[in-house]
Enzyme design. Structure first.
Site, short mmCIF file in Angstrom:
data_model
loop_
_atom_site.label_atom_id
_atom_site.label_comp_id
_atom_site.label_asym_id
_atom_site.label_seq_id
_atom_site.Cartn_x
_atom_site.Cartn_y
_atom_site.Cartn_z
N LYS A 133 0.86 -1.18 0.00
CA LYS A 133 0.00 0.00 0.00
C LYS A 133 0.90 1.23 0.00
CE LYS A 133 -4.16 -1.94 2.09
NZ LYS A 133 -5.22 -1.79 3.10
N GLU B 137 -6.59 5.32 2.19
CA GLU B 137 -5.92 4.25 2.92
C GLU B 137 -4.46 4.66 3.10
OE1 GLU B 137 -6.44 0.49 0.99
OE2 GLU B 137 -8.42 0.20 1.87
N ALA C 20 2.71 -5.89 3.63
CA ALA C 20 2.11 -6.82 4.59
C ALA C 20 2.18 -8.23 4.04
CB ALA C 20 0.67 -6.43 4.87
N MET C 21 2.60 -9.14 4.89
CA MET C 21 2.73 -10.54 4.47
C MET C 21 1.37 -11.10 4.06
SD MET C 21 5.36 -12.56 4.33
CE MET C 21 4.93 -13.42 2.83
N MET C 22 1.32 -11.76 2.92
CA MET C 22 0.07 -12.37 2.46
C MET C 22 -0.18 -13.67 3.21
SD MET C 22 -0.15 -11.63 -1.64
CE MET C 22 -1.83 -12.24 -1.72
N LEU C 23 -1.44 -13.97 3.43
CA LEU C 23 -1.84 -15.21 4.07
C LEU C 23 -1.78 -16.36 3.06
CD1 LEU C 23 -4.90 -13.87 6.10
CD2 LEU C 23 -2.65 -14.51 7.00
N ASP D 199 -14.05 1.64 9.38
CA ASP D 199 -14.30 0.92 8.13
C ASP D 199 -14.25 -0.60 8.31
OD1 ASP D 199 -14.75 0.79 5.33
OD2 ASP D 199 -12.62 0.48 4.97
N ASP E 58 -7.05 -5.35 6.58
CA ASP E 58 -7.42 -4.08 5.94
C ASP E 58 -7.62 -2.97 6.97
OD1 ASP E 58 -7.31 -5.17 3.39
OD2 ASP E 58 -9.41 -5.78 3.44
#
Length: 571
Positions: free
Chosen positions: A266, A287, A370-373, A439, A459
């Site tokens: 991001k 964001e 951010a590390m992806m799942l 949000d 998020d």
């Protein structure tokens, strides 16, 4: 006659001597018994009980507000962080009880001594400190963050994790190859074409160790040694691919590394000290990259560990995005600004236009990674609509905004009618209120674990938008339901004490992020807002307890969900 008198006197004297000796002997025995009782070292269990009792039994939130108000008005540069300077009428009352637990803090992890000022650290050194958070022995100049993570409340014994409580498994691919290779598979044996790794976990890349460490209860363990190499990968490893992530309302990129790891990028949209425009609705807000990073740190400080690791990075817009992207739609949006900065805007629902382009300076761009799942083909996730979702309308109110007894309906509705789902949602509510995130329309869980698992706090880019005002409606689930985990309440109370003040430990934690060398991730005003909002949460819980006592007399079983004593709580 004289002889008889003399004999009688001798008998009396002997009796007195015997009585005196007996009395001295008795006093000696009693004294030794008392002395030994005072010198006995308390057992670890007694230490934990004393710690928890000290935090639970003290109701100090009403006294806290006045003390915090004076603290918040003090200019950031003149605030005293030494607890010895605190007003004795404020949280210091609590710290007297907690002093014992501070001395008995558990020594955990493998620390390394921090040398020199933080600003002089190279990016690699800073990442190492961010990941390890090594714990130094008490009395050797521990930071507040280290002291917090050493506290017994963060190091309580946990039961072993059963095989079925791991999200993913490493299984032999076949009997013929069992001794040489293994493959990473889901519990349902999906993904026959998965990458192969040898048996030793040390050979697994950091992202895979992170995935294999996800359990029914958390994304990663407390003081996870894998955090350092994972942060190192996110902030320094070579990027081999960059494509725009599908879905969502704002620009996000999927970044790939040579070892097959992936992260969500991001970009920087707003300056650190810039507040969200008050004329914007919550669903029209930017964001923020620093919000994703700060949310991860706050989640970890609260003891949740439900947000994937997020790290700051300076990305070269040309060599690490434009030159390597295979996304033609993204590539077409690059341009050079009038001041020769390289910019792009991608394609999305909000703010993807030349007027809202993301620009390097001239090529370097601040971003969060951010590390992806795990991929959903390996670990499916279920999306749940939040019962307290906002209307996302400029004119309509949601049902919960009109009905003060709305929670009574939620409590009767699956999955909130049993288990921990309701208090899980309250945990998320408290996190959102502390960082001002309005949000939260949906949340996710891992399908494999059913309803008996934690909520993923994903998020968080619209958090930390305003520091000058708080949004009380975010706390509505807590206000209406009056339900909270005991462990959560204990963590919040601990973070309100001078020696573990939330703003101080967050400042310390964020200083280990690589982007701190550019500028602090959160301004002092945002950090001060955390302390102010923490007081509001604790006061809300106190009001719930007072209402409970006025209705049912003593006891707060309907307010406190005792997760520290599972056999004691009511479902």
């Amino acid at each position: 006659m004289r002889w008889y008198t003399r004999r009688r006197s001798r008998t009396v004297c002997l009796s007195l001597v015997v009585a005196s000796l007996s009395l001295h002997l008795l006093l000696t025995v009693l004294s030794r018994s008392i002395y030994q009782n005072h010198c006995d070292t308390p057992s670890p269990r007694q230490t934990h009980l004393h710690t928890l009792r000290a935090l639970v039994d003290t109701n100090y939130t009403s006294r806290m507000s006045d003390n915090h108000a004076s603290y918040a008005k003090t200019p950031p540069g003149t605030r005293k962080v030494n607890s010895s300077h605190m007003d004795s009428n404020g949280p210091q009352k609590m710290s007297e009880k907690d002093a014992v637990t501070t001395k008995m803090a558990v020594k955990v992890g493998h620390g390394h001594k921090e040398e020199g000022p933080v600003d002089s650290l190279t990016m690699t050194e800073r990442v190492g400190k961010f990941g390890s958070m090594g714990i130094k022995p008490m009395g050797s100049g521990m930071s507040k963050l280290e002291a917090l993570f050493s506290h017994p409340l963060y190091n309580m014994p946990t039961p072993p994790i059963h095989e079925d409580d791991w999200l993913l498994k490493v299984k032999p691919k076949g009997k013929a190859r069992e001794t040489s290779t293994q493959m990473w598979v889901s519990d349902s044996d999906i993904g026959d074409d998965s990458a192969h790794w040898n048996r030793s976990s040390d050979s697994h890349p950091p992202w895979l160790r992170f995935h294999l460490g996800i359990s029914r209860w958390q994304l990663y363990p407390h003081l996870d040694p894998n955090m350092a190499p994972l942060a190192q990968q996110l902030s320094t490893h070579r990027i081999v691919s960059a494509v725009q992530k599908s879905g969502g309302t704002q620009l996000k990129l999927v970044m790939s590394f040579p070892n097959y790891g992936q992260a969500i990028l991001k970009p920087m949209k707003q300056e650190r000290d810039e507040e969200t425009n008050f004329n914007l609705y919550y669903f029209s807000d930017f964001e923020r990259h620093n919000a994703e990073i700060a949310a991860f740190h706050l989640d970890r400080v609260l003891g949740y560990r439900r947000i994937p690791p997020a790290v700051g990075r300076l990305v070269d817009v040309v060599t690490e995005i434009k030159d390597i992207t295979t996304d033609h739609k993204l590539a077409r949006t690059f341009f050079t600004s009038p001041v020769n900065n390289v910019c792009f805007y991608g394609q999305c629902s909000y703010y993807c236009s030349t007027e809202h382009a993301v620009c390097g300076r001239p090529q370097n761009l601040e971003a969060s990674l951010a590390m992806m799942l795990p991929d959903t083909s390996l670990a499916t996730r279920r999306s749940w609509r939040s019962p307290w979702k906002r209307s996302y309308s400029r004119s309509k109110l949601a049902v919960w905004e009109k009905d003060p007894d709305y929670c009574d309906t939620v409590k009767k509705t699956p999955p909130y009618n049993k288990g921990t789902r309701l208090v899980d949602l309250i945990d998320m509510t408290i996190l959102d209120f502390l960082m001002g995130n309005m949000d939260r329309h949906h949340y996710e869980t891992f399908d494999k674990f059913g309803n008996n698992t934690f909520l993923l706090h994903l998020d968080n880019g619209r958090a930390f938008g305003r520091h000058s005002t708080d949004e009380p409606s975010i706390l509505t689930p807590l206000e209406q339901c009056c339900r909270i985990r005991r462990s959560t309440l204990l963590h919040l109370r601990l973070l309100s004490l001078p020696q573990y003040r939330l703003s101080d430990v967050m400042r310390d934690s964020l200083s280990h992020d690589p982007l701190f060398s550019v500028a602090p991730l959160l301004s002092e005003l945002h950090l001060s807002a955390l302390d102010r909002r923490l007081v509001t949460v604790l006061q809300t819980v106190s009001r719930c307890q007072e209402r409970q006592r006025s209705r049912h007399g003593e006891g707060d079983d309907d307010v406190i969900y005792d997760d520290l004593c599972p056999q004691c709580h009511s479902s």
